[in-house]
Write a protein that holds these residues in place. Structure first.
Motif, PDB file in Angstrom:
ATOM      1  N   LYS A 102       0.963  -1.213  -0.093  1.00 39.24           N
ATOM      2  CA  LYS A 102       0.215   0.131  -0.028  1.00 39.24           C
ATOM      3  C   LYS A 102       0.720   1.316   0.032  1.00 39.24           C
ATOM      4  N   GLN A 103       1.816   1.253   0.712  1.00 36.84           N
ATOM      5  CA  GLN A 103       2.880   2.267   0.733  1.00 36.84           C
ATOM      6  C   GLN A 103       3.603   2.605  -0.434  1.00 36.84           C
TER       7      GLN A 103
ATOM      8  N   LYS B 176       2.251   1.891  -3.262  1.00 34.20           N
ATOM      9  CA  LYS B 176       1.151   2.089  -4.288  1.00 34.20           C
ATOM     10  C   LYS B 176       0.805   0.925  -5.238  1.00 34.20           C
TER      11      LYS B 176
ATOM     12  N   ASP C 251      -0.709  -2.139  -6.531  1.00 31.27           N
ATOM     13  CA  ASP C 251      -2.098  -2.774  -6.555  1.00 31.27           C
ATOM     14  C   ASP C 251      -2.043  -4.319  -6.230  1.00 31.27           C
TER      15      ASP C 251
END
Length: 215
Positions: A64-65, A67, A69
């Motif tokens: 998530k950090q 980005k 997916d």
């Protein structure tokens, strides 16, 4: 009249388009949503840890950090063996359709003194099943204490590199590299690691997982 160097403008426009293409390719490397399936034992199932502090949960946070997916599915079970993982894998592949399968197993086989030939066969079958399901495989190596005998411990550890080489899959040489030699990072049972060790464990996995996510 307005004059300009036509060839110069063409070169500028071409250069700009090339730069934009390279930039887009770089960001698109991770653009397609991916699923990562972790098939492991207690070292991946947060045994003795607060939820969200194990390396698999930290992996989800790192994705998530950055980005990226990707969805992480932790199918790890404390006490799992290669036989148990093999028995569960077909259903997990069918249900989740993972792009990457991380196989973190074998430690319980060795601690129970199970036949290494059977463990190797189970690993080989799990790798084949994952490949048939069009998933990339990351095999995670493990070592056991030397009190099991030098011959057994060395043969056990060598299985991982052998299978990775023969099956042409990515290998984490040793999951606990950099933490196994630090007594302060063990829980009271002297087998499982504390939460403080798991960021390093994630780093050990990440350097080999990241390329699989970008291919």
């Amino acid at each position: 009249m307005l004059f300009f160097n036509q060839k110069g403008w063409v070169r500028r426009i071409y250069g700009l388009m090339l730069t934009m293409t390279i930039a887009l390719c770089g960001t698109a490397a991770y653009s397609a949503s991916k699923t990562v399936l972790v098939l492991g034992d207690s070292l991946s199932a947060e045994y003795g840890l607060a939820r969200g502090t194990g390396w698999v949960a930290l992996l989800d946070q790192r994705l998530k950090q950055k980005k990226i997916d990707a969805t992480v599915i932790n199918a790890s079970i404390s006490g799992e063996t290669t036989s148990g993982g093999k028995a569960r894998l077909a259903s997990l592949l069918s249900k989740n359709h993972p792009d990457v399968v991380i196989i973190e197993l074998g430690g319980n086989d060795a601690l129970r003194g199970l036949a290494l030939g059977a463990s190797e066969t189970n690993f080989r079958d799990m790798i084949a099943m994952s490949k048939t399901a069009k998933a990339k495989v990351l095999l995670v190596g493990m070592q056991i204490p030397p009190n099991y005998g030098r011959e057994y411990t060395e043969k056990f550890f060598s299985i991982y590199a052998k299978l990775a080489r023969e099956s042409k899959v990515e290998l984490v040489p040793f999951l606990l590299e950099g933490v196994a030699d630090k007594p302060e990072l063990f829980q009271a049972d002297r087998i499982h690691m504390t939460a403080q060790a798991h960021p390093r464990i994630l780093d050990n996995v990440w350097s080999h997982l990241q390329p699989l996510l970008s291919r």
